[in-house]
Design an enzyme around this catalytic site. Structure first.
Site, PDB file in Angstrom:
ATOM      1  N   GLU A 469       0.811  -1.219   0.000  1.00  0.00           N
ATOM      2  CA  GLU A 469       0.000   0.000   0.000  1.00  0.00           C
ATOM      3  C   GLU A 469       0.848   1.275   0.000  1.00  0.00           C
ATOM      4  O   GLU A 469       0.687   2.143   0.848  1.00  0.00           O
ATOM      5  CB  GLU A 469      -0.974  -0.020   1.186  1.00  0.00           C
ATOM      6  CG  GLU A 469      -2.003  -1.125   1.050  1.00  0.00           C
ATOM      7  CD  GLU A 469      -2.979  -1.199   2.211  1.00  0.00           C
ATOM      8  OE1 GLU A 469      -4.169  -1.448   1.950  1.00  0.00           O
ATOM      9  OE2 GLU A 469      -2.556  -1.009   3.361  1.00  0.00           O
ATOM     10  N   GLU A 536      -4.530  -9.727   0.023  1.00  0.00           N
ATOM     11  CA  GLU A 536      -5.372  -9.588   1.207  1.00  0.00           C
ATOM     12  C   GLU A 536      -6.811  -9.829   0.776  1.00  0.00           C
ATOM     13  O   GLU A 536      -7.274  -9.237  -0.211  1.00  0.00           O
ATOM     14  CB  GLU A 536      -5.240  -8.203   1.846  1.00  0.00           C
ATOM     15  CG  GLU A 536      -3.886  -7.923   2.483  1.00  0.00           C
ATOM     16  CD  GLU A 536      -3.790  -6.529   3.093  1.00  0.00           C
ATOM     17  OE1 GLU A 536      -4.855  -5.928   3.362  1.00  0.00           O
ATOM     18  OE2 GLU A 536      -2.666  -6.052   3.289  1.00  0.00           O
TER      19      GLU A 536
END
Length: 1023
Positions: A469, A536
């Protein structure tokens, strides 16, 4: 060993200079073990000395440090006023700093607003000091021309190090070793190491992970010695050719002072100590070995983690072993072939989880036993892969994954989420760190390099990750190139390119977060160019992990290669409360602001490492062996890549109405990556006449004990239901029964039981057996459940607010009570739900003189624009002693509509065990597919609830708290000491969801439509 390039003085400017991330640090290298050799005993001596234990510590502000004259580094400095703290350990866990938890935002946001690479002025510094005497074996190595280093295996966030008052070095990236050569700084006798550990540095911009912001020396600190001639780095290529069944080993060694050695030998041994290959060559600074084809070796995989040991001996001119370098080796080939990731020639599917290093008492300073417990949990729950989110883990973790068999995505210590993301998931690319900003490139490339050099030789590491991220940009291109310059074989993973597809070239894998299964399927169906993983998915926050089967069903597509559940363990911290009690705390509980509160609680295991109920679903759906049962056969699909099922035991059982009545053990040998069907002569006719239904069950179990589970441990199961032919029993009514219809109440007495129905109270007000009362207040209609974390995130509470009050405040508007015959009483109550539509729900009771009671609740369905219903049924307050629950349904753990890949059987639990201690109290304890349930006290007295003839199974839960009590609490210890038990018998409850915990609703097929009728029809009996 003298170092003419050593920087001798520290500078505070390094803290905010993104281009300075290390000073005097030893270049990153492999984590092989080094020993000296005793020619007389023939034994190796370890060359490390632990500095773990008690250190002296004082916390100051960064503005208090004077780099021109810093007294605390001096040998004779009086540190008697300093606190004592354990290393490894966090300053927060020692009570020296405040715990802080944030997810995306930086922890200083709103208090200060520094621009990168600057840091907040409120910047704590921990001044650490420790005295030590160099051990004899290290001192002898130094005296013979070797060197001594100090190694900090983990720290946060930046450290300056002095030894005996002299500057040793500066380091950032605290999740890989910071090693400094201190040979020339040591003297005989007692030495002193001083460390200034900064809470914030420019490195903090690169470490915005979703975790507790914890600081200090949180991994081990040690001294390590190296002989004059030393193998500094090993880079091994342990390849396996599946086609020929042969192995090969290519080793490149970086050897310091190689000219002072004669030869270097290499010996490869199997687990029994047998030599399988050996070679010798002249010593060179870049020594290489190539084994050629090796026959008869076993390949490494998570299914069969075969390891060998390579020992490299440095031999001097006198034929003495100067140093022995040892490294475990696993032979395997991991590649992307035709767009698909393969291990030893077979397509692999990752059944994974994302794992933070965490412990509720020690933070990220975890122990070896913690790691072993985590590996064992993975193996027992069919989890074959871990992503080291979001930083390289302790070195021992990689050894364990090699030994037990776990695939790893090794992730660089890099996350900058808060630099490019605004509330509402708004991307601001121009502020992204590192983006394409040249001043960040060196630090980011260094971080991936440090990880790779350390972990390269571990067979468990199959994919390199550039971080998490952190948007994308040219810096990631530089990182990607660096990875493949070192390692052309392992693929590179980076999800951040989904924010800017111009950088698709910096990942070899199409990897996404929290993409819904139907969207993933669209990618898989449309000529995918890269293998797909969800790095994820299945956000396991609180009561979650619904609809996991929608993802595992995608395994039928070759390019789908699995996913990693977020995440492994609840990040919660034990803290002592003002009254002396201890509880698990989440963000905000320590006065930390800003905070993201309970968002740290996403684990498949609770913070104390006990499994959550969610793990039951993961275990079954992640299994590599799939079992389908019919009344004539067993079909077994073996998705293992390399091992057959011949080594497992398969246990066949017949359950008659949930109780085992027959068992047999078989061996079904299904080759890897294939399926077979076996005929089974189930003796159903022996049991059919005495049961309403038979459950035919086959379970896969360990035939022999392993390092991670005992013999007989179950890994997977399959079941099917066969109807029984048991005749319905005719009710025998007692001769002394009495039915009474009064002006205010009506009742039935018989068999020592009494049932009382009230005209004014709207239902059942008494149900007694030998004087014991089971109704404290009449059973109430419920259309509500305590919100789950996913409910809150998806706005279910806002959208379904009317259902919270609809049942709770429903009013009885009519009742009809009549005596059906001399032994039977029937009462029907009509309720208006507390909604604008005033939907009428009927609650019917039919009682007879046997003491049995039928409860029938009917919702007719309501036209119009109404939200779906969270739950529908009754909630009943019972005396507190009735806390035991035995039921025939899906179990043993809690189940929900979208999470019920569980075994049908008879299970025993209690209200306290069934209350899962999610960080934020929420809906828990539900059991689906229930045929009957018994709620009893410690003597076995209580209430039996069973489905009426022809009725559907129901859902049941027994809790020490009502739904509204759970909804009100924000921590488990806020729930009061139980004074009652609360039984919920439901016709239906919506699923729990799991796609994410901030946006995605429960999937529509797991809702309860408000426009369709709902019926609960159960029989009650006091036992």
């Amino acid at each position: 060993m003298a170092n003419s390039n050593r920087v001798e003085h520290a500078s505070e400017t390094w803290l905010t200079d993104a281009t300075v991330f290390e000073v005097n640090r030893t270049p990153a290298h492999s984590n092989h073990k080094c020993f000296t050799h005793d020619p007389q005993s023939g034994e190796h001596s370890d060359l490390t000395q632990s500095l773990d234990g008690e250190w002296r510590v004082e916390i100051v502000q960064a503005s208090d440090i004077d780099f021109n004259e810093e007294p605390f580094v001096a040998e004779n400095f009086d540190d008697s006023s300093f606190c004592r703290a354990q290393v490894p350990g966090h300053l927060q866990m020692a009570g020296l700093l405040k715990n802080k938890y944030v997810n995306i935002q930086y922890p200083w946001d709103g208090h200060e607003n520094p621009l990168e690479p600057n840091v907040p002025e409120n910047n704590h510094v921990a001044l650490y000091r420790r005295k030590f005497v160099v051990s004899k074996r290290l001192a002898d190595t130094k005296e013979s021309g070797g060197s001594v280093s100090i190694v900090f295996h983990g720290m946060a966030t930046a450290i300056y190090v002095w030894v005996n008052g002299l500057f040793a070095g500066y380091g950032e990236d605290g999740f890989t070793p910071n090693e400094f050569d201190i040979t020339d700084l040591l003297h005989d006798g007692e030495n002193v190491v001083a460390v200034a550990c900064y809470e914030y540095s420019s490195a903090s911009w690169l470490e915005d992970q979703d975790f507790w912001r914890l600081h200090g020396l949180f991994r081990s600190v040690e001294l390590t010695a190296q002989p004059h001639v030393h193998v500094e780095n090993m880079q091994l290529e342990a390849d396996w050719d599946a086609e020929s069944g042969t192995a090969s080993l290519d080793a490149t060694l970086s050897v310091r002072n190689a000219s002072d050695a004669a030869t270097i030998s290499a010996t490869l041994k199997d687990s029994e100590g047998n030599v399988v290959w050996e070679a010798s060559t002249n010593a060179d600074a870049n020594t290489t070995f190539a084994s050629g084809s090796l026959q008869g070796l076993e390949p490494w995989s998570a299914e069969s983690p075969s390891l060998y040991e390579l020992e490299v001996n440095v031999i001097d001119q006198a034929d003495n072993i100067v140093e022995a370098a040892v490294q475990k080796v696993g032979f395997r080939r991991f590649r992307i072939e035709n767009g698909i990731m393969t291990l030893n020639g077979k397509r692999i599917v990752f059944k994974g989880a994302d794992r933070h290093e965490f412990d509720a008492k020690r933070g990220r300073s975890i122990t070896e036993q913690d790691m072993i417990d985590d590996v064992i949990f993975c193996k027992r729950h069919n989890i074959n892969a871990i992503r080291t989110s979001h930083y390289p883990n302790q070195e021992r973790w990689y050894d364990l994954c090699d030994e037990y068999g776990i695939y790893l995505i090794d992730e660089t210590n890099l996350e900058t989420h808060g630099s490019w993301c605004l509330p509402g998931d708004v991307v601001t690319a121009e502020t992204a760190v590192p983006g394409s900003k040249a001043h960040w490139e060196g630090a980011c490339v260094d971080r991936v390099n440090s990880m790779m050099r350390r972990d390269y030789n571990h067979p468990s590491v199959v994919i390199w990750s550039l971080g998490n991220e952190s948007y994308t940009g040219d810096v990631f291109r530089a990182m990607y190139k660096h990875v493949h310059d070192i390692d052309p074989n392992r693929p590179v993973h980076y999800e951040g390119v989904t924010k800017n597809r111009d950088y698709d070239d910096v990942t070899d894998i199409e990897t996404r977060m929290y993409e819904h299964a139907d969207v993933v399927e669209e990618y898989l169906k449309n000529d995918p160019q890269k293998p797909y993983i969800s790095c994820e998915y299945m956000h396991a926050m609180g009561n979650s992990v619904g609809n996991l089967d929608e993802y595992t069903a995608l395994e039928r597509y070759p390019h789908y290669q699995g996913g990693f559940i977020w995440d492994f363990i609840d990040q919660a911290i034990y803290a002592t409360q003002p009254d002396g009690s201890t509880r698990l705390c989440y963000g905000g509980d320590f006065g930390d602001r800003p905070s993201d509160y309970e968002f740290s609680g996403n684990g498949l295991v609770f913070a104390d490492r006990t499994p959550t109920p969610k793990a039951q679903e993961v275990k079954q759906l992640y299994s590599n062996v799939h079992i389908d049962v019919t009344d004539r056969s067993v079909s077994i699909k073996n998705d293992n890549l390399f091992i057959s099922t011949g080594g497992y035991q398969f246990v066949l059982r017949i359950l008659a109405d949930g109780e085992p009545v027959w068992q047999s053990e078989r061996r079904f040998d299904v080759p890897a990556d294939s399926a077979c069907t076996f005929d089974v002569e189930w003796p159903v006719d022996l049991y059919r006449a005495n049961a309403d239904e038979l459950v035919l069950e086959v379970s896969q179990r360990l035939a022999e004990a392993t390092d991670w589970a005992p013999a007989g441990y179950e890994l997977a199961f399959g079941q099917t239901i066969v109807a029984g032919t048991k005749a319905a029993e005719d009710a025998v009514l007692p001769a002394d029964g009495i039915v009474t219809v009064g002006r205010w109440n009506a009742g039935v007495q018989g068999s020592g039981r009494e049932i009382l129905l009230s005209r004014t109270q709207g239902g059942l007000v008494s149900y007694t057996f030998d004087g014991h009362e089971f109704v404290l207040r009449r059973p109430a209609i419920t259309t509500f459940r305590a919100l789950t974390d996913n409910d809150r995130g998806a706005g279910h509470g806002f959208e379904r607010a009317q259902w919270m009050a609809a049942g709770r405040y429903a009013r009885c508007v009519d009742n009809v009570i009549e005596q059906v015959d001399e032994d039977t009483l029937k009462a029907v109550y009509t309720y208006e739900l507390a909604t604008p539509q005033r939907t009428k729900v009927t609650v019917g009771y039919t009682a007879d003189t046997t003491g049995r009671l039928n409860l029938h609740v009917e919702y007719p369905g309501e036209s119009g624009e109404l939200p779906t219903i969270p739950a529908f049924g009754i909630e009943w307050t019972l005396p507190v002693q009735y806390s035991n629950l035995r039921f025939f349904g899906a179990g043993p753990e809690e189940t929900y509509q979208d999470r019920k890949h569980a075994k049908l059987g008879v299970w025993s639990t209690d209200a306290f065990k069934d209350h899962a201690p999610y960080l934020m109290p929420q809906e828990t304890g539900n059991h689906e597919e229930v045929r009957w349930a018994e709620i009893t006290d410690e003597n076995g007295h209580g209430l039996r609830v069973s489905r009426a003839n022809g009725a559907a199974p129901f859902a049941v839960s027994l809790q020490p708290y009502s739904s509204f009590m759970i909804e009100e609490a924000q921590h488990q210890d806020e729930l009061p000491a139980p004074k009652h038990m609360f039984l919920r018998v439901l016709a239906a409850q919506m699923g729990v969801g799991g796609d994410d915990s901030w946006m995605s609703p429960v999937h529509s097929q797991y809702h309860i439509p408000a426009d369709q009728p709902i019926s609960l029809d159960v029989n009650l009996e006091l036992i």
